[in-house]
Write an enzyme that holds these catalytic residues in place. Sequence first.
Site, PDB file in Angstrom:
ATOM      1  N   SER A  79       8.406   3.626   7.487  1.00  0.00           N
ATOM      2  CA  SER A  79       8.029   2.914   8.706  1.00  0.00           C
ATOM      3  C   SER A  79       6.726   2.148   8.496  1.00  0.00           C
ATOM      4  O   SER A  79       6.664   1.254   7.667  1.00  0.00           O
ATOM      5  CB  SER A  79       7.945   3.902   9.877  1.00  0.00           C
ATOM      6  OG  SER A  79       7.896   3.245  11.113  1.00  0.00           O
ATOM      7  N   ASP A  87      18.875   3.776  13.919  1.00  0.00           N
ATOM      8  CA  ASP A  87      17.437   3.823  14.153  1.00  0.00           C
ATOM      9  C   ASP A  87      17.105   3.074  15.444  1.00  0.00           C
ATOM     10  O   ASP A  87      17.383   1.884  15.577  1.00  0.00           O
ATOM     11  CB  ASP A  87      16.721   3.175  12.964  1.00  0.00           C
ATOM     12  CG  ASP A  87      15.222   3.390  12.964  1.00  0.00           C
ATOM     13  OD1 ASP A  87      14.609   3.370  14.046  1.00  0.00           O
ATOM     14  OD2 ASP A  87      14.660   3.554  11.865  1.00  0.00           O
ATOM     15  N   HIS A 135      15.492   7.449  12.642  1.00  0.00           N
ATOM     16  CA  HIS A 135      14.180   7.149  12.074  1.00  0.00           C
ATOM     17  C   HIS A 135      13.440   8.405  11.603  1.00  0.00           C
ATOM     18  O   HIS A 135      12.296   8.328  11.181  1.00  0.00           O
ATOM     19  CB  HIS A 135      13.345   6.437  13.141  1.00  0.00           C
ATOM     20  CG  HIS A 135      12.173   5.657  12.615  1.00  0.00           C
ATOM     21  ND1 HIS A 135      12.306   4.514  11.856  1.00  0.00           N
ATOM     22  CD2 HIS A 135      10.822   5.845  12.753  1.00  0.00           C
ATOM     23  CE1 HIS A 135      11.113   4.041  11.542  1.00  0.00           C
ATOM     24  NE2 HIS A 135      10.194   4.833  12.072  1.00  0.00           N
TER      25      HIS A 135
END
Length: 279
Positions: free
Chosen positions: A149, A225, A258
């Site tokens: 991320s 996600d 995620h």
Amino acid sequence: MIETISTNRSHGGTQGVYSHSSSSTGTAMTFSLFLPDHEPGEKLPLLWFLSGLTCTHANVTEKGEFREACARHRIAFVAPDTSPRGEDVPDDAEGAYDFGLGAGFYVDATEARFAKHYRMRSYIEQELPEFLASEFPLDMEQQAITGHSMGGHGALTIGLRNPGRFRSVSAFSPIVSPLNCPWGHKALAGYLGDDRTNWADYDACALITGGARLPDLLVDQGGADAFLEEQLKTHLLEEACAAAGQNATIRMQPGYDHSYYFISTFMADHIGWHAERLK
């Protein structure tokens, strides 16, 4: 000076957590380092893992499931913190998760309120590598980098800005273009000011379009996600790499989100991919 916070035996190696005083951030900084067993005098290749928003070194250390693969491939694994911390370190004015503590975005801040401590670019690119080389049996000619991320953004941009340092670069669910997403707008404006010409150095797509290149690139992105469409925008990286001729394997993984359930599922695959390039 280095402070040993903890060491634990795992997968035929040692998982340590350490702290030291950083001249870059002006604070104590904590990192974890897994060292597979090795021969006296042997130096190990090093894989960096840069973590995402809200995280510390602990998230991947406790949930990343990397040690078995690192021990098998004889690769050390370092996980730094994501920002400076301490009573004097400024945070988001409203205490939001996406700016300030836990959200350093791997930049060197220039805005007055944050410039003293938020120097994560210098810490990761210069200070911590030198510190690790002085304290541990690591082969700094054999480095690779990955991240998740915000940390995927860090891995991509640090790799692109430092040609020759990393044999390979990968990422899990990276923020590929902070110039084009809300997380990036808030962070880069807050740390660097409103002049967007100062932001391009921290945008992987802009760096690739501007001529920066990686020796190789692997990206895994979860198809389920929740941040994919608004924040991560993987298609922008695919388009930038295709237009520039940058070799890249970008894989959409259906059904994955995620979280570290996703990261841990593909962690061993990434480590094996880096190991092939660290030979």
